[in-house]
Design an enzyme around this catalytic site. Structure first.
Site, PDB file in Angstrom:
ATOM      1  CE  LYS A  13      -1.968  -1.165   3.910  1.00  0.00           C
ATOM      2  NZ  LYS A  13      -1.275  -2.442   4.242  1.00  0.00           N
ATOM      3  NE  ARG A  87      -4.677  -1.325   9.924  1.00  0.00           N
ATOM      4  CZ  ARG A  87      -3.610  -0.820   9.320  1.00  0.00           C
ATOM      5  NH1 ARG A  87      -3.622   0.401   8.844  1.00  0.00           N
ATOM      6  NH2 ARG A  87      -2.531  -1.542   9.195  1.00  0.00           N
ATOM      7  NE  ARG A 126       7.914  -2.563   6.473  1.00  0.00           N
ATOM      8  CZ  ARG A 126       6.633  -2.278   6.445  1.00  0.00           C
ATOM      9  NH1 ARG A 126       6.067  -1.885   5.339  1.00  0.00           N
ATOM     10  NH2 ARG A 126       5.911  -2.407   7.527  1.00  0.00           N
ATOM     11  NE  ARG A 160       6.119   0.036  10.230  1.00  0.00           N
ATOM     12  CZ  ARG A 160       5.024  -0.104   9.491  1.00  0.00           C
ATOM     13  NH1 ARG A 160       4.968   0.461   8.291  1.00  0.00           N
ATOM     14  NH2 ARG A 160       3.992  -0.790   9.926  1.00  0.00           N
ATOM     15  NE  ARG A 171       2.005  -4.556  11.106  1.00  0.00           N
ATOM     16  CZ  ARG A 171       3.174  -4.338  10.499  1.00  0.00           C
ATOM     17  NH1 ARG A 171       4.297  -4.724  11.067  1.00  0.00           N
ATOM     18  NH2 ARG A 171       3.215  -3.726   9.341  1.00  0.00           N
TER      19      ARG A 171
HETATM   20  P1  AP5 Z   1       4.858  -1.616   1.804  1.00  0.00           P
HETATM   21  O1  AP5 Z   1       4.534  -0.791   0.595  1.00  0.00           O
HETATM   22  O2  AP5 Z   1       5.595  -0.938   2.926  1.00  0.00           O
HETATM   23  O3  AP5 Z   1       3.553  -2.346   2.336  1.00  0.00           O
HETATM   24  P2  AP5 Z   1       2.327  -1.764   3.159  1.00  0.00           P
HETATM   25  O4  AP5 Z   1       1.111  -2.461   2.633  1.00  0.00           O
HETATM   26  O5  AP5 Z   1       2.332  -0.276   3.142  1.00  0.00           O
HETATM   27  O6  AP5 Z   1       2.707  -2.362   4.561  1.00  0.00           O
HETATM   28  P3  AP5 Z   1       2.655  -1.737   6.018  1.00  0.00           P
HETATM   29  O7  AP5 Z   1       3.401  -2.703   6.889  1.00  0.00           O
HETATM   30  O8  AP5 Z   1       3.106  -0.331   6.048  1.00  0.00           O
HETATM   31  O9  AP5 Z   1       1.144  -1.855   6.302  1.00  0.00           O
HETATM   32  P4  AP5 Z   1       0.423  -1.921   7.624  1.00  0.00           P
HETATM   33  O10 AP5 Z   1      -0.957  -1.815   7.130  1.00  0.00           O
HETATM   34  O11 AP5 Z   1       0.684  -3.086   8.509  1.00  0.00           O
HETATM   35  O12 AP5 Z   1       1.078  -0.727   8.442  1.00  0.00           O
HETATM   36  P5  AP5 Z   1       0.544   0.687   8.848  1.00  0.00           P
HETATM   37  O13 AP5 Z   1       1.684   1.602   8.874  1.00  0.00           O
HETATM   38  O14 AP5 Z   1      -0.660   1.052   8.052  1.00  0.00           O
HETATM   39  O15 AP5 Z   1       5.698  -2.876   1.320  1.00  0.00           O
HETATM   40  C1  AP5 Z   1       6.280  -3.782   2.231  1.00  0.00           C
HETATM   41  C2  AP5 Z   1       7.647  -4.245   1.699  1.00  0.00           C
HETATM   42  O16 AP5 Z   1       7.453  -5.008   0.525  1.00  0.00           O
HETATM   43  C3  AP5 Z   1       8.573  -3.101   1.304  1.00  0.00           C
HETATM   44  O17 AP5 Z   1       9.897  -3.462   1.629  1.00  0.00           O
HETATM   45  C4  AP5 Z   1       8.416  -2.997  -0.214  1.00  0.00           C
HETATM   46  O18 AP5 Z   1       9.586  -2.530  -0.828  1.00  0.00           O
HETATM   47  C5  AP5 Z   1       8.124  -4.440  -0.583  1.00  0.00           C
HETATM   48  N1  AP5 Z   1       7.204  -4.541  -1.715  1.00  0.00           N
HETATM   49  C6  AP5 Z   1       6.101  -3.811  -1.955  1.00  0.00           C
HETATM   50  N2  AP5 Z   1       5.488  -4.208  -3.092  1.00  0.00           N
HETATM   51  C7  AP5 Z   1       6.229  -5.251  -3.558  1.00  0.00           C
HETATM   52  C8  AP5 Z   1       6.122  -6.108  -4.704  1.00  0.00           C
HETATM   53  N3  AP5 Z   1       5.099  -5.985  -5.584  1.00  0.00           N
HETATM   54  N4  AP5 Z   1       7.060  -7.056  -4.870  1.00  0.00           N
HETATM   55  C9  AP5 Z   1       8.092  -7.198  -3.982  1.00  0.00           C
HETATM   56  N5  AP5 Z   1       8.260  -6.415  -2.892  1.00  0.00           N
HETATM   57  C10 AP5 Z   1       7.329  -5.459  -2.682  1.00  0.00           C
HETATM   58  O19 AP5 Z   1       0.025   0.405  10.351  1.00  0.00           O
HETATM   59  C11 AP5 Z   1       0.920   0.149  11.413  1.00  0.00           C
HETATM   60  C12 AP5 Z   1       0.127   0.084  12.716  1.00  0.00           C
HETATM   61  O20 AP5 Z   1      -0.488   1.362  12.988  1.00  0.00           O
HETATM   62  C13 AP5 Z   1      -1.034  -0.927  12.758  1.00  0.00           C
HETATM   63  O21 AP5 Z   1      -0.595  -2.238  13.092  1.00  0.00           O
HETATM   64  C14 AP5 Z   1      -1.939  -0.292  13.827  1.00  0.00           C
HETATM   65  O22 AP5 Z   1      -1.457  -0.554  15.127  1.00  0.00           O
HETATM   66  C15 AP5 Z   1      -1.791   1.197  13.559  1.00  0.00           C
HETATM   67  N6  AP5 Z   1      -2.803   1.701  12.597  1.00  0.00           N
HETATM   68  C16 AP5 Z   1      -2.547   2.247  11.374  1.00  0.00           C
HETATM   69  N7  AP5 Z   1      -3.683   2.598  10.753  1.00  0.00           N
HETATM   70  C17 AP5 Z   1      -4.697   2.265  11.609  1.00  0.00           C
HETATM   71  C18 AP5 Z   1      -6.104   2.364  11.531  1.00  0.00           C
HETATM   72  N8  AP5 Z   1      -6.720   2.865  10.435  1.00  0.00           N
HETATM   73  N9  AP5 Z   1      -6.833   1.926  12.587  1.00  0.00           N
HETATM   74  C19 AP5 Z   1      -6.240   1.408  13.709  1.00  0.00           C
HETATM   75  N10 AP5 Z   1      -4.893   1.290  13.841  1.00  0.00           N
HETATM   76  C20 AP5 Z   1      -4.130   1.715  12.796  1.00  0.00           C
END
Ligand code: AP5
Length: 216
Positions: A13, A87, A126, A160, A171
């Site tokens: 994402k 979410r 990552r 992270r 997660r």
């Molecule tokens: P990346 O693009 O970083 O993936 P992502 O989907 O953004 O993953 P996140 O871990 O950031 O998502 P998340 O939803 O768990 O975290 P968030 O910060 O929202 O890609 C991942 C890796 O893969 C990278 O190294 C990239 O280079 C590689 N990659 C990407 N595409 C690829 C491909 N096609 N092929 C190969 N490699 C690839 O949330 C963190 C925490 O915050 C949550 O756990 C929660 O506690 C809190 N939180 C955030 N939002 C909310 C909400 N709305 N409600 C409640 N709690 C929340």
């Protein structure tokens, strides 16, 4: 055009949002990034959120919905990419209200379809440059010169705290239990498109572009 990118942790994402920012001038609204900024700044929201995020659980709907509202007001004229929000069903309904109040419309909900086991490697590998935040991956995108950022030449990198395997599995369980069930809410409105999140990054981008350009 306002869109949601939906998918489990590591689905890509953030990666694809950044590409849409660069190619289309959209604004990325990532609740994860907002919460991490609050943690770094030591704000009351950050203090509440830190332990919850470190455990891989979800922060309260009220907190994240308020954050999204604030950031929407700062980017009135740009199309928004909601990354990691909504979410839960409550957040999906809160987003409808936030958009409605501002005369905005959701154009697409794009689900990145992925294989969860492969995502564990994606996430635990990552890291980012501590100076300029350029993203890297141990296996898929290492630095060209060992321990040196390709972009700014910096030598410090960070990971992270929630990118360890145990937290990643929590997660993912949260995603299955609370986030995936909101898809029918958007399917009923004909907003959902699916792209292959396991394809190479450029191919994922191509599939997303096809959806946004009405060619999918
Ligand atoms: P990346 O693009 O970083 O993936 P992502 O989907 O953004 O993953 P996140 O871990 O950031 O998502 P998340 O939803 O768990 O975290 P968030 O910060 O929202 O890609 C991942 C890796 O893969 C990278 O190294 C990239 O280079 C590689 N990659 C990407 N595409 C690829 C491909 N096609 N092929 C190969 N490699 C690839 O949330 C963190 C925490 O915050 C949550 O756990 C929660 O506690 C809190 N939180 C955030 N939002 C909310 C909400 N709305 N409600 C409640 N709690 C929340």
């Amino acid at each position: 055009m306002d869109i949601i990118l939906l998918g489990p942790p590591g689905a890509g994402k953030g990666t694809q949002s950044q590409r849409l920012v660069d190619s289309r001038g959209m604004v990325q609204l990532s609740t994860g990034d907002m919460l991490r900024a609050a943690v770094r700044a030591g704000t009351p929201v950050g203090l509440k959120a830190k332990a919850i995020m470190d455990a891989g659980e979800l922060v309260s709907d009220a907190i994240v919905s308020a954050l999204i509202g604030e950031h929407l007001d700062q980017s009135r004229t740009q199309g928004a990419i909601f990354d990691g929000f909504p979410r839960t069903q409550n957040q999906a309904e809160a987003l409808d209200i936030l958009l409605d109040e501002r005369g905005r419309n959701l154009a697409h909900v794009i689900e990145l379809e992925v294989d969860e086991e492969a995502l564990v490697e994606r996430i635990t590998g990552r890291f980012t440059c501590a100076t300029c935040s350029a993203p890297y991956h141990d296996r898929f995108k290492p630095t060209a010169v060992q321990d040196q950022c390709d972009v700014c030449g910096g030598h410090e990198f960070k990971r992270r705290p929630d990118d360890n395997e145990q937290t990643v599995r929590t997660r993912m369980a949260e995603y299955r239990a609370k986030t995936a069930p909101i898809l029918p809410y958007y399917e009923a409105r004909g907003l959902v498109s699916r792209v292959d999140g396991m394809a190479k990054m450029d191919e994922v981008t191509r599939q997303i572009d096809a959806v946004l350009d009405g060619a999918a």
